[in-house]
Design a protein around this motif. Structure first.
Motif, PDB file in Angstrom:
ATOM      1  N   ILE A  59      -7.187  11.102  -1.303  1.00 55.44           N
ATOM      2  CA  ILE A  59      -7.031   9.426  -0.901  1.00 55.44           C
ATOM      3  C   ILE A  59      -7.926   8.936  -0.075  1.00 55.44           C
ATOM      4  O   ILE A  59      -8.532   7.961  -0.231  1.00 55.44           O
ATOM      5  CB  ILE A  59      -5.521   9.424  -0.288  1.00 55.44           C
ATOM      6  N   ILE A  90       0.222   4.382  -2.413  1.00 57.52           N
ATOM      7  CA  ILE A  90       0.085   5.618  -2.150  1.00 57.52           C
ATOM      8  C   ILE A  90       1.064   6.632  -2.505  1.00 57.52           C
ATOM      9  O   ILE A  90       0.770   7.979  -2.898  1.00 57.52           O
ATOM     10  CB  ILE A  90       0.109   5.625  -0.408  1.00 57.52           C
ATOM     11  N   ARG A  91       2.382   6.387  -2.441  1.00 54.63           N
ATOM     12  CA  ARG A  91       3.682   7.243  -2.924  1.00 54.63           C
ATOM     13  C   ARG A  91       3.098   7.480  -4.561  1.00 54.63           C
ATOM     14  O   ARG A  91       3.636   8.572  -4.680  1.00 54.63           O
ATOM     15  CB  ARG A  91       4.944   6.654  -2.663  1.00 54.63           C
ATOM     16  N   LEU A 125       0.499  10.202  -4.641  1.00 56.56           N
ATOM     17  CA  LEU A 125       0.933  11.460  -4.450  1.00 56.56           C
ATOM     18  C   LEU A 125       1.819  11.870  -5.443  1.00 56.56           C
ATOM     19  O   LEU A 125       1.669  13.076  -5.429  1.00 56.56           O
ATOM     20  CB  LEU A 125       1.869  11.399  -2.987  1.00 56.56           C
ATOM     21  N   ALA A 126       2.524  11.080  -6.227  1.00 57.05           N
ATOM     22  CA  ALA A 126       3.334  11.542  -7.209  1.00 57.05           C
ATOM     23  C   ALA A 126       2.646  12.097  -8.434  1.00 57.05           C
ATOM     24  O   ALA A 126       3.003  12.801  -9.307  1.00 57.05           O
ATOM     25  CB  ALA A 126       4.205  10.500  -7.908  1.00 57.05           C
ATOM     26  N   ILE A 143       0.882  -1.304  -0.026  1.00 52.66           N
ATOM     27  CA  ILE A 143       0.071   0.129   0.097  1.00 52.66           C
ATOM     28  C   ILE A 143       0.874   1.198  -0.015  1.00 52.66           C
ATOM     29  O   ILE A 143       0.680   2.196  -0.550  1.00 52.66           O
ATOM     30  CB  ILE A 143      -0.792   0.052   1.207  1.00 52.66           C
ATOM     31  N   ASP A 144       1.919   1.237   0.887  1.00 52.12           N
ATOM     32  CA  ASP A 144       3.024   2.046   0.730  1.00 52.12           C
ATOM     33  C   ASP A 144       3.102   2.767  -0.788  1.00 52.12           C
ATOM     34  O   ASP A 144       3.169   3.945  -1.052  1.00 52.12           O
ATOM     35  CB  ASP A 144       4.555   1.647   1.150  1.00 52.12           C
TER      36      ASP A 144
END
Lengths: 103, 103
Positions: free
Chosen positions: B97, B84-85, B88-89, B80-81
């Motif tokens: 989110i 999510i990153r 965000l990018a 999930i990290d």
DNA sequence: TAAATATATGTCAAATATGACATAATTTCA
DNA sequence: TGAAATTATGTCATATTTGACATATATTTA
């Protein structure tokens, strides 16, 4: 490096919110740290609400006291994945997680 | 094992939502998979909205086309990290989110 | 206060996630 | 159609995350 900057921020006592306009953090990095710290803080709150020690909670999620401590402080060595799985283990719903993130 | 069950679910064509009451999935596992698939689907949508190919997007996040494909299908091998990153990018805000998660 | 309990920090081997590559499958479009 | 472009799948060496341990530092309580 993202992790290092987060480490610096935390060492300086920075908590949830208010991490904007600092050093060379990009919007992306800021959002990531914010998100992580919000979830971490929520995890600690829920554990305490349920009157669990870190050791007791660690057993619930098959981890260790030291990792729980790191989870709750948003340590750079913990992933959002683990924080989310820990929240879910406490019975948190996805909607509650969403509320935490947009708080 | 969570990953294996998720893999089975995906092979059978299960998508967002409606993963409840299946096999021996715990509420926790169900929520985790739901969360991941919602974020994955949102990532694909945003990439396409911006008219980027997986190769182009992979370069933006310093990854590879194959990993982007896995990201967008919620492959068990992606965290999930990273999803999510990646969001965000693309300029996604934490509130967006949150909305995705509680959709 | 001091002992007991709880939490924090540093380290490391093992487990898991990652980018990259090859190549297969699918979609687009001329 | 069929070639080009795009996306999917499998694999692997490397990188990151993890639980566990030792031990330091709070915090609570008697």
């Amino acid at each position: 490096m993202t992790s290092e900057k987060q480490e610096i921020l935390e060492k300086k006592g920075w908590k949830i919110g208010s991490v904007k306009d600092f050093l060379g953090l990009t919007e992306e990095e800021e959002s990531y740290i914010d998100l992580k710290l919000k979830l971490s803080a929520n995890l600690r709150k829920l554990r305490i609400d349920r009157k669990l020690t870190q050791i007791e909670f660690a057993r619930m999620i098959k981890s260790s006291q030291s990792r729980v401590a790191k989870l709750e402080t948003g340590d750079p060595s913990v992933s959002i994945d683990l924080i989310i799985r820990s929240l879910l283990a406490l019975g948190t719903s996805n909607k509650e997680i969403a509320r935490t993130i947009s708080s």
